[in-house]
Write a protein that holds these residues in place. Sequence first.
Motif, PDB file in Angstrom:
ATOM      1  N   SER A  17       0.827  -1.202   0.000  1.00  0.00           N
ATOM      2  CA  SER A  17       0.000   0.000   0.000  1.00  0.00           C
ATOM      3  C   SER A  17       0.864   1.256   0.000  1.00  0.00           C
ATOM      4  CB  SER A  17      -0.930   0.004   1.223  1.00  0.00           C
ATOM      5  OG  SER A  17      -1.838  -1.095   1.192  1.00  0.00           O
ATOM      6  N   ARG A  18       1.859   1.285   0.854  1.00  0.00           N
ATOM      7  CA  ARG A  18       2.712   2.465   0.956  1.00  0.00           C
ATOM      8  C   ARG A  18       3.502   2.713  -0.332  1.00  0.00           C
ATOM      9  NH1 ARG A  18       4.762   0.892   6.998  1.00  0.00           N
ATOM     10  NH2 ARG A  18       3.283   2.170   8.192  1.00  0.00           N
ATOM     11  N   GLN A  19       4.111   1.672  -0.866  1.00  0.00           N
ATOM     12  CA  GLN A  19       4.955   1.882  -2.040  1.00  0.00           C
ATOM     13  C   GLN A  19       4.135   2.190  -3.287  1.00  0.00           C
ATOM     14  OE1 GLN A  19       8.391  -0.596  -2.711  1.00  0.00           O
ATOM     15  NE2 GLN A  19       8.683  -1.000  -0.535  1.00  0.00           N
ATOM     16  N   VAL A  40      -4.110   3.212   9.409  1.00  0.00           N
ATOM     17  CA  VAL A  40      -3.188   3.376   8.277  1.00  0.00           C
ATOM     18  C   VAL A  40      -3.741   4.205   7.123  1.00  0.00           C
ATOM     19  CG1 VAL A  40      -2.130   1.159   8.850  1.00  0.00           C
ATOM     20  CG2 VAL A  40      -3.842   1.259   7.036  1.00  0.00           C
ATOM     21  N   CYS A  41      -5.049   4.217   6.911  1.00  0.00           N
ATOM     22  CA  CYS A  41      -5.581   4.834   5.684  1.00  0.00           C
ATOM     23  C   CYS A  41      -5.359   6.345   5.632  1.00  0.00           C
ATOM     24  CB  CYS A  41      -7.073   4.503   5.541  1.00  0.00           C
ATOM     25  SG  CYS A  41      -7.372   2.774   5.117  1.00  0.00           S
ATOM     26  N   ALA A  42      -5.752   7.038   6.670  1.00  0.00           N
ATOM     27  CA  ALA A  42      -5.597   8.496   6.671  1.00  0.00           C
ATOM     28  C   ALA A  42      -4.131   8.922   6.604  1.00  0.00           C
ATOM     29  CB  ALA A  42      -6.277   9.096   7.900  1.00  0.00           C
ATOM     30  N   GLU A  46      -2.568  11.209   3.592  1.00  0.00           N
ATOM     31  CA  GLU A  46      -1.963  12.506   3.898  1.00  0.00           C
ATOM     32  C   GLU A  46      -0.515  12.574   3.446  1.00  0.00           C
ATOM     33  OE1 GLU A  46      -1.114  15.385   7.786  1.00  0.00           O
ATOM     34  OE2 GLU A  46      -2.350  13.577   7.986  1.00  0.00           O
ATOM     35  N   GLU A  47       0.235  11.486   3.672  1.00  0.00           N
ATOM     36  CA  GLU A  47       1.661  11.506   3.345  1.00  0.00           C
ATOM     37  C   GLU A  47       1.910  11.550   1.847  1.00  0.00           C
ATOM     38  OE1 GLU A  47       5.781   8.947   4.181  1.00  0.00           O
ATOM     39  OE2 GLU A  47       3.881   8.334   5.119  1.00  0.00           O
ATOM     40  N   TYR A  48       1.114  10.798   1.080  1.00  0.00           N
ATOM     41  CA  TYR A  48       1.401  10.677  -0.348  1.00  0.00           C
ATOM     42  C   TYR A  48       0.431  11.449  -1.240  1.00  0.00           C
ATOM     43  CZ  TYR A  48       4.412   6.967   1.380  1.00  0.00           C
ATOM     44  OH  TYR A  48       5.380   6.257   2.057  1.00  0.00           O
ATOM     45  N   GLY A  49      -0.589  12.046  -0.652  1.00  0.00           N
ATOM     46  CA  GLY A  49      -1.515  12.841  -1.438  1.00  0.00           C
ATOM     47  C   GLY A  49      -2.355  12.038  -2.403  1.00  0.00           C
ATOM     48  N   VAL A  50      -2.741  10.831  -1.989  1.00  0.00           N
ATOM     49  CA  VAL A  50      -3.564   9.968  -2.842  1.00  0.00           C
ATOM     50  C   VAL A  50      -4.888   9.679  -2.143  1.00  0.00           C
ATOM     51  CG1 VAL A  50      -1.562   8.886  -3.957  1.00  0.00           C
ATOM     52  CG2 VAL A  50      -2.553   7.836  -1.897  1.00  0.00           C
TER      53      VAL A  50
END
Length: 257
Positions: A17-19, A40-42, A46-50
């Motif tokens: 999910s992260r990568q 984990v979702c929010a 927020e971190e990746y703007g997706v």
Amino acid sequence: MMALVTGGSSGIGLEFSRQLAEKGYDLIIVSNSREQLDAVCAPIAEEYGVRVIPRLQNLATGNAAEELMEWCDSQSVLPDILINNAGMFYFKELSPELMGKAEVMIGLHVTTPTKMCILFGDRMKQRGSGRILLVASMAARIPAPGIQVYSATKAYLRSFGESLSFELKPYGVTVTTLCPAAVATPLYGLKKGLLNFGVAIRVIHTPQWLVRKALKGLFRGRRLMKPSIMNAYLPPMIKMLPSNLEQKIWDRIKVKL
């Protein structure tokens, strides 16, 4: 672009999910844990703007794939990438008391991934593009006591994935089957110190390392991936063990379970 990751809120699935988010993919993260989804979702969004869509669902039921497909239709979403990662592990001698766990494992490793590939694969065929990844295991080549259902179901995934890749390739859809060796996640129930030691001597790999390798192969359309040198030497070594020696080893191990 959108990716659907089953078991995507923890372990290897969370790293997928992260990568994928880092590469700009919107996500559908499927998990049977509301607590993990909330955790984990929010932060990923927020971190990746997706866009990150949580889907709380038990994927071990017989009609889980159909329910997930119907839900995707209701949300008007069709993933470009499908990561079939949800799974479980236990190390026990088979017994009637484990019947329930065995059924859940077969559902997660065989029934639902098969149906997911049929349903989502057909939509990808109609569209003319798509990528599917199945997370099997090095254990697919190691039929051994204690992991009898696990290794058998992972062997099914490997065979199914390799066969399906030939069928879907003419339609612009790739199928990659990943057979990782040991990975530093809570799946195996190992103590943290032992996991860290395994990583230090490189017999256990981190989820970050594995997923980088897996995604590189996925985007290249690789049919089968067996990262880690352990894939080269461990299964053949185990097969070379005399059956009576393997029996003695198992007899000693099972009394400690």
